[in-house]
Design an enzyme around this catalytic site. Structure first.
Site, PDB file in Angstrom:
ATOM      1  N   CYS A  34       0.813  -1.220   0.000  1.00  0.00           N
ATOM      2  CA  CYS A  34       0.000   0.000   0.000  1.00  0.00           C
ATOM      3  C   CYS A  34       0.842   1.264   0.000  1.00  0.00           C
ATOM      4  O   CYS A  34       0.311   2.353  -0.178  1.00  0.00           O
ATOM      5  CB  CYS A  34      -0.913   0.018   1.224  1.00  0.00           C
ATOM      6  SG  CYS A  34       0.028   0.013   2.741  1.00  0.00           S
ATOM      7  N   ASP A  36       2.360   2.555   2.577  1.00  0.00           N
ATOM      8  CA  ASP A  36       2.386   3.220   3.883  1.00  0.00           C
ATOM      9  C   ASP A  36       3.761   3.042   4.539  1.00  0.00           C
ATOM     10  O   ASP A  36       4.474   2.083   4.261  1.00  0.00           O
ATOM     11  CB  ASP A  36       1.297   2.658   4.796  1.00  0.00           C
ATOM     12  CG  ASP A  36      -0.087   3.086   4.320  1.00  0.00           C
ATOM     13  OD1 ASP A  36      -0.155   3.983   3.478  1.00  0.00           O
ATOM     14  OD2 ASP A  36      -1.079   2.518   4.789  1.00  0.00           O
ATOM     15  N   CYS A  59      -2.567   3.515   7.503  1.00  0.00           N
ATOM     16  CA  CYS A  59      -3.983   3.312   7.797  1.00  0.00           C
ATOM     17  C   CYS A  59      -4.211   3.070   9.296  1.00  0.00           C
ATOM     18  O   CYS A  59      -3.265   2.899  10.068  1.00  0.00           O
ATOM     19  CB  CYS A  59      -4.492   2.115   7.004  1.00  0.00           C
ATOM     20  SG  CYS A  59      -3.870   0.572   7.646  1.00  0.00           S
ATOM     21  N   CYS A 103      -1.154  -5.034   7.120  1.00  0.00           N
ATOM     22  CA  CYS A 103      -0.801  -3.792   7.823  1.00  0.00           C
ATOM     23  C   CYS A 103      -0.002  -4.096   9.093  1.00  0.00           C
ATOM     24  O   CYS A 103       0.863  -3.318   9.487  1.00  0.00           O
ATOM     25  CB  CYS A 103      -2.055  -3.011   8.194  1.00  0.00           C
ATOM     26  SG  CYS A 103      -3.220  -2.853   6.838  1.00  0.00           S
TER      27      CYS A 103
HETATM   28 FE1  FES Z   1      -1.248   0.369   4.348  1.00  0.00          FE
HETATM   29 FE2  FES Z   1      -2.722  -0.706   6.195  1.00  0.00          FE
HETATM   30  S1  FES Z   1      -3.358  -0.149   4.199  1.00  0.00           S
HETATM   31  S2  FES Z   1      -0.609  -0.350   6.242  1.00  0.00           S
END
Ligand code: FES
Length: 146
Positions: A34, A36, A59, A103
């Site tokens: 993702c 992140d 998230c 995540c």
């Molecule tokens: Fe990226 Fe949860 S969607 S860490």
């Protein structure tokens, strides 16, 4: 599946958010699925993680798992911290929806990255102790995704 109360609690009131000045180890990892990012800071005294803080640009599930992971390793030995799996963090949070399992991997990897940085700062090669760092799914236990 809805989020558990513990997940909501750690998302709404994350523990140990921030930075540590003069940290003994800093780990930054990204989630390849993702994009992140999470940064973790550790302070180490006599092989014990005496303090830990994190910042997550990600998230809600990533924030909740990071928060729980810091709570689980604070005051523990480095060895114990390295044994913490994303699965154990999820269990401590009473579970995550399957699409959010990845995540939780961020927190486990950030701990390993921070410990690796700590060892490098001591002039010790971290790889034999911490293992190879990778951002693929190899560390994701019980992922359930293909
Ligand atoms: Fe990226 Fe949860 S969607 S860490």
């Amino acid at each position: 599946m809805a989020y558990s109360e513990k997940v909501m609690d750690h998302f709404a009131n994350p523990r140990n958010v921030g930075e540590i000045e003069n940290a003994d180890g800093i780990g930054e990892v990204g989630n390849s699925k993702c994009g992140d990012i999470m940064k973790m800071y550790i302070k180490v005294d006599n092989n014990i993680i005496s303090d830990v803080k994190f910042k997550t640009f990600g998230c809600g599930a990533a924030i909740a798992t990071s928060s729980m992971a810091t709570e689980l390793i604070k005051g523990k030995t480095i060895d114990d911290a390295l044994k913490l799996t994303n699965k154990a963090v999820m269990e401590a949070l009473d579970g995550l929806p399957p699409v959010k399992v990845h995540c939780s991997v961020l927190a486990e990897q950030a701990i390993k990255a921070a410990v690796s940085d700590y060892y490098r700062n001591q002039g010790i090669d971290p790889e034999p102790i911490v293992g190879k760092q990778s951002d693929d799914c190899a560390h994701c236990h019980d992922c359930g995704e293909e």
